[in-house]
Design an enzyme around this catalytic site. Structure first.
Site, PDB file in Angstrom:
ATOM      1  N   VAL A   1       9.626 -39.376  72.471  1.00  0.00           N
ATOM      2  CA  VAL A   1       9.799 -37.890  72.855  1.00  0.00           C
ATOM      3  C   VAL A   1       8.960 -37.231  72.268  1.00  0.00           C
ATOM      4  O   VAL A   1       8.642 -36.006  72.589  1.00  0.00           O
ATOM      5  CB  VAL A   1      11.478 -37.604  72.610  1.00  0.00           C
ATOM      6  CG1 VAL A   1      11.666 -36.403  72.950  1.00  0.00           C
ATOM      7  CG2 VAL A   1      12.169 -38.631  73.609  1.00  0.00           C
ATOM      8  N   TYR A   2       9.047 -37.227  70.579  1.00  0.00           N
ATOM      9  CA  TYR A   2       8.224 -36.517  69.861  1.00  0.00           C
ATOM     10  C   TYR A   2       6.743 -36.397  70.425  1.00  0.00           C
ATOM     11  O   TYR A   2       6.412 -35.264  70.615  1.00  0.00           O
ATOM     12  CB  TYR A   2       8.238 -36.887  68.396  1.00  0.00           C
ATOM     13  CG  TYR A   2       7.338 -36.284  67.384  1.00  0.00           C
ATOM     14  CD1 TYR A   2       7.622 -34.809  66.897  1.00  0.00           C
ATOM     15  CD2 TYR A   2       6.220 -36.724  66.814  1.00  0.00           C
ATOM     16  CE1 TYR A   2       6.779 -34.186  66.141  1.00  0.00           C
ATOM     17  CE2 TYR A   2       5.107 -36.366  66.026  1.00  0.00           C
ATOM     18  CZ  TYR A   2       5.521 -34.907  65.629  1.00  0.00           C
ATOM     19  OH  TYR A   2       4.726 -34.330  64.581  1.00  0.00           O
ATOM     20  N   ALA A   3       6.160 -37.452  70.708  1.00  0.00           N
ATOM     21  CA  ALA A   3       4.533 -37.630  70.949  1.00  0.00           C
ATOM     22  C   ALA A   3       4.575 -36.905  72.144  1.00  0.00           C
ATOM     23  O   ALA A   3       3.621 -36.432  72.656  1.00  0.00           O
ATOM     24  CB  ALA A   3       4.196 -39.051  71.166  1.00  0.00           C
TER      25      ALA A   3
ATOM     26  N   THR B   1       6.339 -34.630  73.465  1.00  0.00           N
ATOM     27  CA  THR B   1       6.258 -33.148  73.581  1.00  0.00           C
ATOM     28  C   THR B   1       4.745 -32.561  72.894  1.00  0.00           C
ATOM     29  O   THR B   1       4.167 -31.479  73.420  1.00  0.00           O
ATOM     30  CB  THR B   1       7.128 -32.481  72.358  1.00  0.00           C
ATOM     31  OG1 THR B   1       6.889 -32.613  71.252  1.00  0.00           O
ATOM     32  CG2 THR B   1       8.706 -32.902  72.925  1.00  0.00           C
ATOM     33  N   LYS B   2       4.138 -33.250  72.127  1.00  0.00           N
ATOM     34  CA  LYS B   2       2.924 -33.004  71.791  1.00  0.00           C
ATOM     35  C   LYS B   2       1.737 -33.347  72.699  1.00  0.00           C
ATOM     36  O   LYS B   2       0.746 -32.616  72.863  1.00  0.00           O
ATOM     37  CB  LYS B   2       2.494 -33.920  70.225  1.00  0.00           C
ATOM     38  CG  LYS B   2       3.570 -33.395  69.314  1.00  0.00           C
ATOM     39  CD  LYS B   2       3.362 -31.891  68.812  1.00  0.00           C
ATOM     40  CE  LYS B   2       4.133 -31.670  67.341  1.00  0.00           C
ATOM     41  NZ  LYS B   2       3.882 -30.407  66.820  1.00  0.00           N
TER      42      LYS B   2
END
Ligand code: NDP
Length: 247
Positions: free
Chosen positions: A155-157, A159-160
């Site tokens: 999820v973090y990746a 968003t990026k």
């Protein structure tokens, strides 16, 4: 009010970590700097004091980047205090210390990552697209984890990755304004975001993944951003990976 036409930079998330170092670097390079923060008022005040002690100009402004009205207020405050905005660095970001696999990710974790990292970046990009001076500079923050595809970072990746896509498209939308829009994608960098929740062994192992065999320091990333915001640059719509060669 800025009467000398000094250029003005907004750095989101500048109370700690990379943003705090970057705010001081941009001030040393001659910008008046808006030091944005969400919760760390005392740390933001220390960054402003350090800039002023070195002869620069800065002001701390609280705004949760996930809140579009607050981000509009952040730009209003910059213009009220310094008269203009030339540079936006969309540095504010979060990464939970415990990174669940997709199967175990709850709604609150997903929603907050998207709200801060993606919508927060968008909120400031929309203001910048409307209000930046001709010839302005925008730098967004991605991560080298996008290319590493490590389990737990989905999820973090994601968003990026979305930030990298917006970077490329906004560069094209701003044709005619001589504004460049780029992103920097740091590798593992020695800040709370990376170090919190990891053992010394984990930190050591991740640091050694890069051919340069060390963690990044906030100065390494500030140097990269300083390069991207300098006047007259030809790099536009790109993501620059400052990561010791990890991907
Ligand atoms: P830190 O956790 O050290 O600092 C984060 C900063 O962002 C703080 O100043 C914090 O302010 C601010 N912030 C967090 N949420 C918000 C919000 N909702 N609104 C406004 N400000 C907010 O992180 P880093 O310095 O390490 O990270 C900076 C950027 O670099 C992030 O976008 C991150 O994803 C990216 N990055 C970092 C890497 C690393 O290894 N460190 C690697 C790859 C990318 P406050 O304390 O006031 O809440």
């Amino acid at each position: 009010m800025n009467t000398t036409q000094q250029q003005v930079a907004i750095v989101t998330g500048a109370s700690r970590g990379i943003g705090a170092t970057l705010a001081q670097r941009l001030a040393a390079d001659g910008y008046a700097v808006i030091v944005n923060y969400a919760g760390s008022a005392a740390e933001a005040a220390k960054v402003v004091a350090a800039i002023e002690a070195a002869g620069g100009q800065a002001a701390a402004v609280q705004a949760d980047v996930a809140d579009s009205a607050a981000v509009r207020g952040l730009f209003d405050a910059a213009i009220e205090r310094f008269g203009r905005v030339d540079v936006l660095v969309n540095n504010a970001g979060i990464m939970p210390p415990a990174l669940p696999h997709v199967a175990d990710t709850d709604d609150a974790t997903f929603d907050r990552l998207v709200a801060v990292n993606l919508k927060g970046t968008f909120n400031a990009l929309r203001e910048a697209a409307q209000r930046l001076q001709q010839g302005g500079r925008i730098v967004n923050f991605s991560t080298s984890v996008v290319g590493l595809a490590l389990p737990g970072y989905a999820v973090y990746a994601a968003t990026k990755s979305a930030v990298e896509t917006m970077t490329n498209i906004l560069a094209k939308e701003l044709r005619g304004k001589q504004i460049t829009v780029n992103a920097v994608a740091p590798g593992p960098t020695a800040t709370d975001l990376f170090l919190n929740g990891k053992s010394d062994e984990q930190v050591e192992r991740l640091a050694k993944m890069a051919p340069l065999e060390r963690l990044g320091e906030p100065d390494d990333i500030a140097e990269t951003v300083a390069f991207l915001v300098r006047p007259g640059g030809w790099v536009n719509g790109q993501t620059l990976r400052a990561n010791g060669g990890i991907v």
